[in-house]
Structure formats: structure tokens, C-alpha cells
Design a protein around this motif. Structure first.
Motif, short mmCIF file in Angstrom:
data_model
loop_
_atom_site.label_atom_id
_atom_site.label_comp_id
_atom_site.label_asym_id
_atom_site.label_seq_id
_atom_site.Cartn_x
_atom_site.Cartn_y
_atom_site.Cartn_z
N UNK A 1 33.74 61.73 78.25
CA UNK A 1 32.64 62.78 78.62
C UNK A 1 32.60 63.24 79.82
N UNK A 2 32.28 61.74 80.22
CA UNK A 2 32.18 61.70 82.10
C UNK A 2 32.75 62.53 82.55
N UNK A 3 33.33 63.97 82.17
CA UNK A 3 34.34 64.64 82.79
C UNK A 3 33.35 65.69 83.20
N UNK B 1 47.65 80.51 86.93
CA UNK B 1 47.05 81.81 87.56
C UNK B 1 45.74 82.32 87.07
N UNK B 2 45.16 81.07 86.80
CA UNK B 2 43.64 81.63 85.57
C UNK B 2 42.68 80.20 87.36
N UNK C 1 38.85 71.58 83.03
CA UNK C 1 39.13 73.11 83.71
C UNK C 1 40.03 72.82 84.21
N UNK C 2 40.09 72.17 85.34
CA UNK C 2 41.30 72.18 86.70
C UNK C 2 42.93 71.12 85.88
N UNK D 1 45.45 67.28 76.46
CA UNK D 1 43.66 66.80 76.02
C UNK D 1 43.11 67.36 76.36
N UNK D 2 42.93 68.28 77.72
CA UNK D 2 42.32 68.79 78.28
C UNK D 2 42.12 70.50 77.13
N UNK D 3 43.27 70.93 76.71
CA UNK D 3 43.36 72.04 76.04
C UNK D 3 42.72 71.84 74.92
#
Length: 67
Positions: free
Chosen positions: A3-5, A64-65, A11-12, A20-22
Motif C-alpha cells: 500500500x505504500x506505493x 506504449x501506454x 502503473x509504471x 504483481x502490478x497487473x
């Protein structure tokens, strides 16, 4: 994801290919998008198919996003 992110950091990380981000993005936004889509069109199967296509598109085009 921790949660600290911030969402920007997540997104980056997603754009760099971090699975894990996805997962965090999917788990955070899928329920809200599904609920909204189902209310708008009334066809839950269509909404699920469209969301699957959407998240697949995000994954395939992540490099490319925009930030």
C-alpha cells in the motif's frame, strides 16, 4: 502490491512488465468496471468479455501506454 506505493508507481511497474502490478490493477478496477458495465448494458457476459479484452489490450500494449 504494498500500500505504500502510489497508483503512479504501480502503473509504471505494470508498464515494465511487473505481474504483481497487473494483478493489483485488475483486482482494484475489475469489480468497479464490471459493476458499472453491467448496470449500463445489462449483459454481464458481454461486460466480462469486454473487460477481458480490455485487460489483455493493456497487457499487450503496456510499453506504449502513457504514464
Amino acid at each position: 502490491m504494498n500500500k505504500k506505493y502510489t497508483e503512479k508507481h504501480i502503473w509504471q511497474a505494470f508498464k515494465r512488465g511487473d505481474q504483481a502490478a497487473l494483478k493489483w490493477i485488475f483486482e482494484s478496477y475489475y469489480p468497479v468496471l464490471h459493476h458499472y458495465g453491467a448496470r449500463m448494458c445489462g449483459d454481464e457476459q458481454l461486460v466480462e468479455d469486454l473487460l477481458q479484452d480490455f485487460f489483455l489490450y493493456l497487457h499487450e500494449h503496456r510499453a506504449t501506454l502513457a504514464d
